[in-house]
Write an enzyme that holds these catalytic residues in place. Structure first.
Site, PDB file in Angstrom:
ATOM      1  NE  ARG A  84      -3.327  -0.189   3.296  1.00 62.24           N
ATOM      2  CZ  ARG A  84      -3.792  -0.209   4.266  1.00 62.24           C
ATOM      3  NH1 ARG A  84      -3.456  -0.981   5.033  1.00 62.24           N
ATOM      4  NH2 ARG A  84      -4.411   1.027   4.708  1.00 62.24           N
ATOM      5  CB  CYS A 121      -1.092   3.791   9.995  1.00 65.00           C
ATOM      6  SG  CYS A 121      -2.439   4.544  10.723  1.00 65.00           S
TER       7      CYS A 121
END
Length: 348
Positions: A238, A299
């Site tokens: 990601r 995150c």
């Protein structure tokens, strides 16, 4: 249960919190209970340390000493393949007397980004609802299924709102495997005095907002830049832009100059517990993180960024006053940066 009105007797409260008409023996017992209180020393605590603290600090009706209160912070991603929720696993298995902190409920409900910090009033109300007092020693723990995951975010939230004694259990899976007490089923409400948790002050030094991160990203690579480091806890794919985000329509990739530090690499693969401090330090060093420069953790939604923050603290890596967390994290970033700014980086 309805409370019956009682005639109130005039009294003066003594230093141990008991009225002056209590017997000397009762006051002595309350004083002994206060002095027996044993505090946990470090932020990260083991199952044995928590079990010992709970054994030595059994709350009584006459004690006004701070309590040791386990707080379950279990949380699962919305796309959890088994459809699990934090509250469902809390009912299945929990530490006796634990309270449940709902990460999806205790947040800023006016924000379109998930898990943004609640208001000070909202945090105080949540503490009152689950019966946490300002002087309680809270020990936050995660689900047995995932290991360390969302509990660091809740622990960090307590710190942001100035709760003086907060700890992180490392971890509930080991608590279960080592045979410490557990209970299950619906939680039976215990009648107790309201917590009267006061509205706290927010510590802004622990939180980073979008505008500052954008300035840091724009300055990345330029001569004279401050050198603030951004550590990204998402999986490497990601971060690199080669794997999709779990939220539909959200681009993957990373903030320019950020470093990939997947939170899973900071955990023991068998137990899901934080690795020992020396191993954590080696990981940060291998990633090229400089302990002399400020660090921002990020995150997907600000949850696992707190795993990095807890690991940095456990490893004593970097200066405590130079470690902060980007609350909105990637979900806010990817929705707010304009395409013309070229502030979404991908590995080719």
């Amino acid at each position: 249960m309805a409370f019956q009105a009682r005639t109130r007797l005039p009294s003066i409260k003594l230093s141990n919190g008991l009225p002056n008409f209590c017997s000397p023996a009762l006051r002595r017992r309350a004083s002994m209970a206060q002095h027996r209180h044993v505090s946990l020393e470090s932020y990260i605590v083991t199952p044995k340390e928590l079990a010992d603290a709970l054994t030595k600090n059994v709350p009584t009706k006459i004690s006004t000493a701070p309590r040791v209160v386990p707080v379950c912070a279990s949380w699962f991603l919305p796309n959890d393949p088994e459809g699990r929720t934090g509250h469902s696993v809390f009912k299945q298995q929990r530490i006796p007397s634990a309270r449940f902190f709902d990460l999806d409920a205790v947040k800023d409900h006016d924000s379109k980004y998930p898990h943004m910090l609640p208001t000070a009033e909202g945090f105080a109300k949540a503490m009152q609802d689950i019966g946490i007092r300002k002087d309680d020693e809270v020990v936050i723990y995660d689900s047995k299924e995932l290991g360390i995951f969302s509990a660091p975010r809740v622990g960090w939230t307590f710190k942001v709102f100035g709760h003086s004694s907060v700890h992180l259990l490392n971890n509930f899976r080991l608590w279960v495997e080592q045979g410490y007490p557990i209970e299950s089923g619906e939680v039976v409400a215990v009648v107790e005095e309201p917590s009267h948790y006061p509205t706290p002050q927010v510590d802004p030094e622990k939180v980073v907002k979008f505008a500052e991160v954008k300035d840091i990203a724009k300055d990345y690579g330029k001569e004279g830049a401050e050198g603030i480091q951004i550590l990204d806890a998402r999986p490497k794919g990601r971060w690199a832009g080669t794997a999709p985000e779990p939220r539909p329509g959200l681009s993957s990739g990373h903030i320019p100059g950020s470093m990939s530090v997947p939170h899973s690499e900071l955990l023991d693969p068998k137990t899901g517990a934080l690795l020992p401090s020396d191993e954590l330090r080696r990981i940060f060093e291998s990633k090229g993180v400089d302990p002399e420069k400020p660090i921002i953790s990020s995150c997907g939604t600000g949850v696992t960024a707190a795993v990095i923050d807890a690991a940095l603290g456990e490893a004593d890596f970097g200066h405590a006053n130079d470690r902060r967390l980007y609350d909105g994290s990637w979900t806010e970033w990817a929705q707010r940066v304009a395409e013309r700014d070229r502030l979404i980086s991908k590995e080719v």
